[in-house]
Design a protein around this motif. Structure first.
Motif, PDB file in Angstrom:
ATOM      1  N   PHE A  18       0.654  -0.770   0.192  1.00  0.00           N
ATOM      2  CA  PHE A  18       0.065   0.083   0.255  1.00  0.00           C
ATOM      3  C   PHE A  18       0.786   1.281   0.016  1.00  0.00           C
ATOM      4  N   TRP A  19       1.927   1.052   0.658  1.00  0.00           N
ATOM      5  CA  TRP A  19       2.739   2.505   0.935  1.00  0.00           C
ATOM      6  C   TRP A  19       2.943   2.258  -0.615  1.00  0.00           C
ATOM      7  N   GLY A  20       3.707   1.572  -0.838  1.00  0.00           N
ATOM      8  CA  GLY A  20       3.997   1.454  -2.692  1.00  0.00           C
ATOM      9  C   GLY A  20       3.362   2.004  -3.420  1.00  0.00           C
ATOM     10  N   LEU A  21       1.952   2.169  -3.453  1.00  0.00           N
ATOM     11  CA  LEU A  21       1.018   3.065  -4.181  1.00  0.00           C
ATOM     12  C   LEU A  21       1.151   4.831  -3.739  1.00  0.00           C
ATOM     13  N   MET A  22       1.633   4.427  -2.387  1.00  0.00           N
ATOM     14  CA  MET A  22       1.538   6.319  -2.204  1.00  0.00           C
ATOM     15  C   MET A  22       1.753   7.132  -3.071  1.00  0.00           C
ATOM     16  N   SER A  23       3.847   6.748  -3.234  1.00  0.00           N
ATOM     17  CA  SER A  23       4.490   7.257  -4.277  1.00  0.00           C
ATOM     18  C   SER A  23       3.393   7.480  -5.598  1.00  0.00           C
ATOM     19  N   PRO A  24       3.333   7.201  -6.397  1.00  0.00           N
ATOM     20  CA  PRO A  24       2.162   7.453  -7.415  1.00  0.00           C
ATOM     21  C   PRO A  24       1.006   7.535  -7.439  1.00  0.00           C
ATOM     22  N   ILE A  25       0.494   7.442  -6.083  1.00  0.00           N
ATOM     23  CA  ILE A  25      -0.825   8.069  -6.039  1.00  0.00           C
ATOM     24  C   ILE A  25      -0.633   9.501  -5.885  1.00  0.00           C
ATOM     25  N   THR A  26       0.162   9.508  -4.651  1.00  0.00           N
ATOM     26  CA  THR A  26      -0.100  11.428  -4.607  1.00  0.00           C
ATOM     27  C   THR A  26       0.673  12.415  -5.383  1.00  0.00           C
ATOM     28  N   LYS A  27       1.619  11.796  -6.235  1.00  0.00           N
ATOM     29  CA  LYS A  27       2.044  12.586  -8.059  1.00  0.00           C
ATOM     30  C   LYS A  27       0.945  12.922  -8.271  1.00  0.00           C
ATOM     31  N   ASP A  28      -0.404  11.600  -8.834  1.00  0.00           N
ATOM     32  CA  ASP A  28      -0.993  11.801  -9.104  1.00  0.00           C
ATOM     33  C   ASP A  28      -1.972  12.773  -9.147  1.00  0.00           C
ATOM     34  N   ALA A  29      -2.429  13.149  -7.870  1.00  0.00           N
ATOM     35  CA  ALA A  29      -2.964  14.267  -7.058  1.00  0.00           C
ATOM     36  C   ALA A  29      -2.250  15.511  -7.172  1.00  0.00           C
ATOM     37  N   SER A  94       9.979  12.359  -9.916  1.00  0.00           N
ATOM     38  CA  SER A  94       9.493  11.277  -9.751  1.00  0.00           C
ATOM     39  C   SER A  94       8.781  10.351  -8.818  1.00  0.00           C
ATOM     40  N   PRO A  95       7.952   9.753  -8.460  1.00  0.00           N
ATOM     41  CA  PRO A  95       7.304   8.397  -8.156  1.00  0.00           C
ATOM     42  C   PRO A  95       8.323   7.117  -7.170  1.00  0.00           C
ATOM     43  N   VAL A  96       8.905   6.715  -8.323  1.00  0.00           N
ATOM     44  CA  VAL A  96      10.222   5.869  -8.619  1.00  0.00           C
ATOM     45  C   VAL A  96      11.046   6.451  -7.890  1.00  0.00           C
ATOM     46  N   ASN A  97      11.798   7.412  -7.931  1.00  0.00           N
ATOM     47  CA  ASN A  97      12.985   8.078  -7.020  1.00  0.00           C
ATOM     48  C   ASN A  97      12.605   7.936  -5.930  1.00  0.00           C
ATOM     49  N   ALA A  98      11.539   8.772  -5.746  1.00  0.00           N
ATOM     50  CA  ALA A  98      11.126   9.124  -4.176  1.00  0.00           C
ATOM     51  C   ALA A  98      10.493   7.445  -3.688  1.00  0.00           C
ATOM     52  N   SER A  99      10.325   6.696  -3.994  1.00  0.00           N
ATOM     53  CA  SER A  99      10.332   5.104  -3.197  1.00  0.00           C
ATOM     54  C   SER A  99      11.078   5.027  -3.296  1.00  0.00           C
ATOM     55  N   ASN A 254      11.540  -3.392   0.918  1.00  0.00           N
ATOM     56  CA  ASN A 254      12.224  -3.420   0.023  1.00  0.00           C
ATOM     57  C   ASN A 254      11.110  -3.736  -1.649  1.00  0.00           C
ATOM     58  N   ILE A 255       9.444  -4.065  -0.975  1.00  0.00           N
ATOM     59  CA  ILE A 255       8.377  -4.185  -1.722  1.00  0.00           C
ATOM     60  C   ILE A 255       8.420  -2.658  -2.473  1.00  0.00           C
ATOM     61  N   GLN A 256       8.358  -1.318  -1.483  1.00  0.00           N
ATOM     62  CA  GLN A 256       7.945  -0.126  -1.621  1.00  0.00           C
ATOM     63  C   GLN A 256       8.079   0.241  -3.548  1.00  0.00           C
ATOM     64  N   PRO A 257       9.343   0.233  -3.974  1.00  0.00           N
ATOM     65  CA  PRO A 257       9.801   0.177  -5.085  1.00  0.00           C
ATOM     66  C   PRO A 257       9.324  -0.392  -6.260  1.00  0.00           C
ATOM     67  N   ILE A 258       9.399  -1.428  -5.897  1.00  0.00           N
ATOM     68  CA  ILE A 258       9.009  -2.693  -7.401  1.00  0.00           C
ATOM     69  C   ILE A 258       7.162  -2.249  -7.399  1.00  0.00           C
ATOM     70  N   VAL A 259       6.537  -1.848  -5.831  1.00  0.00           N
ATOM     71  CA  VAL A 259       5.483  -1.849  -6.352  1.00  0.00           C
ATOM     72  C   VAL A 259       5.575  -0.198  -7.016  1.00  0.00           C
ATOM     73  N   SER A 260       5.963   0.410  -7.267  1.00  0.00           N
ATOM     74  CA  SER A 260       6.063   2.180  -7.078  1.00  0.00           C
ATOM     75  C   SER A 260       6.189   1.917  -8.952  1.00  0.00           C
ATOM     76  N   VAL A 261       7.245   1.088  -8.694  1.00  0.00           N
ATOM     77  CA  VAL A 261       7.893   1.512 -10.648  1.00  0.00           C
ATOM     78  C   VAL A 261       7.153   1.168 -11.453  1.00  0.00           C
ATOM     79  N   ILE A 262       6.279  -0.184 -11.206  1.00  0.00           N
ATOM     80  CA  ILE A 262       5.811  -0.786 -11.476  1.00  0.00           C
ATOM     81  C   ILE A 262       4.223   0.055 -12.228  1.00  0.00           C
TER      82      ILE A 262
END
Length: 303
Positions: A18-29, A94-99, A254-262
């Protein structure tokens, strides 16, 4: 006990996912009518309300006035600086760099534990820090040379690093305070103080938002960030920490950036380059070395 361990692993996996989703979702908002200042305000105030309501369903703890004010000091590093730097930094990078930068937090925690708590170091930990720092530097240099915000921005990357340093400093300075109380008690006071500190500076900005014009998707993204990414994930993490060793908890990070990148690539929010992949590998190796190595104190206790 086996069922509890399985539930703890499941809790940590879900929290990090869920935290991995935070970066792209926050970026989109942030790209659709909401600023970093707005989002920080929603997050601390919303979470404060949810944790205070939750406190009605757990055993009430007496907190001396001295510790209440200590929570005020703790929230400056653990929430105010951390949340502001992360969210505003994500506005630029970018959300990838953030994660990726987020996974480096155990490295900073080890450094501050050595400087402040005088925790002994091992050769493996020092090597892990150096390798992890190489990955972070590579990521920052990639952003500095980039001409596309989807690759990254050095301003945002440095803010994300600052957010991790701030939270690591909080862990080192207030570790004993946090351990004395139930996690809900800690969070209800910390988020309350954060709301009191941040809202006077951001209220006029937040009140000026044209909420009627916000896209429905953005509103749901805010709900996710506050309800799931902040409140629910904190509860999941607490459940995992009760059973699992700190080393295991750190590895789940380490799960965060994997989810965030995808998710970020799927949403078209970033471009993933080979240099970023190399940076991820270096940071992962560094974090693994830091969290898995045993200090001299650990070896002495084992002996």
């Amino acid at each position: 006990m086996k069922n509890k361990a399985l539930a703890a692993h499941g809790s940590m996996f879900l929290a990090e996912a869920f935290w991995g989703l935070m970066s792209p979702i926050t970026k989109d908002a942030l790209m659709h009518g909401i600023t970093g200042i707005d989002l920080v305000t929603y997050r601390v105030c919303g979470a404060a309300g949810l944790f205070w309501v939750s406190s009605l369903f757990v055993r009430r703890e007496h907190v001396p006035v001295k510790d209440i004010f200590m929570f005020a000091l703790a929230c400056i590093f653990g929430l105010c600086c951390n949340q502001c730097l992360f969210t505003i930094g994500l506005t630029f990078t970018s959300p990838v760099n953030a994660s990726i930068m987020t996974t480096s937090m155990p490295i900073f925690a080890m450094i501050f534990a050595f400087l402040i708590l005088h925790e002994p170091l091992s050769a493996k930990k020092v090597g892990g820090v150096l390798i992890g720092c190489m990955g972070a530097v590579m990521l920052v240099l990639t952003s500095a040379a980039a001409h596309n915000a989807k690759v990254g921005d050095i301003r945002g990357d440095l803010m994300i690093v600052g957010a991790q340093c701030s939270f690591a400093l909080y862990l080192s300075l207030f570790n004993s305070l946090v351990k004395r109380y139930h996690p809900v008690t800690v969070n209800k006071w910390m988020f309350l103080w954060a709301s009191l500190f941040i809202t006077p500076f951001t209220f006029s900005h937040v009140s000026a938002v044209d909420y009627a014009a916000l896209p429905t998707k953005t509103i749901w993204e805010i709900v996710y960030i506050v309800g799931v990414g902040t409140f629910f994930c904190y509860l999941l993490m607490m459940n995992g920490q009760k059973i699992l060793r700190p080393t295991v908890v750190s590895i789940y990070n380490n799960i965060q950036p994997i989810v965030s990148v995808i998710v970020s690539i799927a949403m078209g929010l970033c471009i993933f380059k080979i240099t970023q992949l190399l940076a991820v590998i270096l940071v992962f190796i560094g974090v693994m070395m830091v969290t898995k190595s045993k200090s001299k104190r650990d070896l002495a206790q084992k002996a």
